[in-house]
Scaffold this active site. Structure first.
Site, PDB file in Angstrom:
ATOM      1  N   SER A  83      27.316  20.491  -7.938  1.00  0.00           N
ATOM      2  CA  SER A  83      28.489  20.598  -7.083  1.00  0.00           C
ATOM      3  C   SER A  83      29.717  19.874  -7.594  1.00  0.00           C
ATOM      4  O   SER A  83      30.829  20.203  -7.190  1.00  0.00           O
ATOM      5  CB  SER A  83      28.153  20.083  -5.679  1.00  0.00           C
ATOM      6  N   HIS A 129      25.501  26.768  -4.608  1.00  0.00           N
ATOM      7  CA  HIS A 129      26.748  27.123  -5.293  1.00  0.00           C
ATOM      8  C   HIS A 129      26.571  28.250  -6.318  1.00  0.00           C
ATOM      9  O   HIS A 129      27.463  28.498  -7.124  1.00  0.00           O
ATOM     10  CB  HIS A 129      27.318  25.891  -5.998  1.00  0.00           C
ATOM     11  N   LYS A 186      28.819  28.974   2.022  1.00  0.00           N
ATOM     12  CA  LYS A 186      29.594  29.079   0.793  1.00  0.00           C
ATOM     13  C   LYS A 186      29.735  30.545   0.386  1.00  0.00           C
ATOM     14  O   LYS A 186      30.715  31.197   0.736  1.00  0.00           O
ATOM     15  CB  LYS A 186      28.965  28.205  -0.289  1.00  0.00           C
TER      16      LYS A 186
END
Length: 371
Positions: free
Chosen positions: A180, A208, A231
């Protein structure tokens, strides 16, 4: 010393080293908005809404429909009366997406990591964790009360060596697939091979991984895939996906699943609609657009998280302030979030950014850093 005196002293200490933080409201729908306290217009390069799906008409409409049908909240934990049909529908869709037998929803990705690691960890388990793993993984390892060995970053040979010390104990390896703060990628294929050979359970946090990796995992592999709905999917929540015997155990053992109210129907329906977009041709187009933005800022970088490491904390804060003066919100990331001496600007790109916005960012960064 009273608690009030202690709190005042601790606050002064944080301020003295220049690490005091406070939230700033961004009045925005998408990358552009107005930033508190003065309402200045900014373009945000700080969001994890990688595909811009928080504003997608189908996603918003699905959330509205869920509100009308079920109301604002679920009213209870899943195992009591908080489970709605949309929760089960999303779990089926997530399992299909990740090519696993089952999936289990959590209220957040943080809760998913806590739940999985405390369910499968324990005093008789060796947990091997990458040194740059997310805070939720670190906290999950601590709560599991397992012996935890920290592996050098993205080093499967070190993981293999640490697993060799496990002896007769069961072992678990946990890693982000995209990290991240650096935006780099874990050696997933090598870790799959090491864990298969050593008989270790591999836990992959794919929060991610909007641009990959998307590993091929054999049906009989001991792997749990953890993700977030906040996300790539632009909603809120987390999940764990894997073989049914593992997800069933999570439902019955994971305290962050059992003892918390279920995700809101609106968030769940929004994620389900977003997942349909992600798996469509439109989703392919959005990822292609995002990939092009990444190439413009840093060619061949594997993710939309792009660190600009400046090292010094004050220089990083000054650079962030300079970008803000130009209408670009790029956060300064400092210790303890990252190691001392590695303070950086953290650029997060989205398919919702325009080419002009990305070009302006590239020019501003070049002026600031001389790169």
């Amino acid at each position: 010393m009273s608690w009030r005196e202690w709190a005042d002293r601790e606050g002064r200490g944080i301020r003295a080293v220049g690490r005091w933080r406070a939230p700033r409201d961004l009045d925005a729908a998408g990358p552009e908005g107005k930033l508190a306290p003065d309402g200045r217009p900014v373009v945000s390069f700080a969001s994890n809404d990688y595909l811009g799906l928080t504003q997608h008409p189908k996603v918003v409409a699905a959330a509205h429909a869920a509100l009308d049908r079920w109301g604002a909240g679920s009213g209870s934990a899943r195992l009591i009366v908080g489970s709605r049909p949309v929760h089960s529908e999303l779990e089926v869709a997530l399992a299909e997406w990740k090519r696993t037998e089952r999936a289990v929803l959590f209220p957040t990705g943080f809760a998913a990591n806590l739940g999985v690691l405390t369910c499968f960890g324990g005093p008789d388990v060796l947990v091997v964790s990458d040194e740059l793993n997310h805070a939720s993984i670190i906290d999950g390892c601590r709560l599991a009360r397992a012996e935890c060995a920290v592996a050098r970053h993205a080093d499967p040979e070190h993981v293999d060596a640490l697993l060799g010390d496990a002896g007769a104990r069961r072992a678990l390896v946990v890693t982000d697939t995209v990290f991240s703060m650096d935006g780099d990628v874990a050696p997933v294929a090598e870790l799959l091979e090491v864990c298969a050979r050593r008989g270790a359970l591999l836990v992959l946090d794919e929060a991610h991984a909007v641009l990959g990796p998307d590993p091929h995992v054999d049906a009989d592999a001991d792997v749990i895939r953890i993700g977030t709905l906040s996300k790539t999917l632009g909603a809120l929540g987390g999940f764990a996906a894997g073989r049914a015997s593992y997800t069933d155990l999570i439902v019955n053992r994971a305290r962050s699943y059992i003892f918390t109210t279920a995700s809101t129907p609106a968030d769940t329906a929004a994620a389900l609609a977003a997942l349909a977009v992600v798996r469509s041709r439109e989703g392919d187009s959005l990822r292609t657009r995002l990939r092009a933005h990444v190439e413009r800022v840093r060619p061949a970088h594997p993710s939309p998280i792009i660190p600009v490491v400046l090292g010094d904390e004050r220089a990083t804060l000054a650079a962030s302030d300079a970008l803000l003066e130009q209408g670009m919100l790029v956060p300064a990331i400092r210790p303890p979030t990252v190691p001392v001496g590695t303070s950086r600007l953290r650029v997060a790109l989205s398919a919702a950014h325009t080419s002009e916005q990305v070009d302006a960012l590239v020019d501003a960064l070049a002026t600031l850093t001389g790169r």
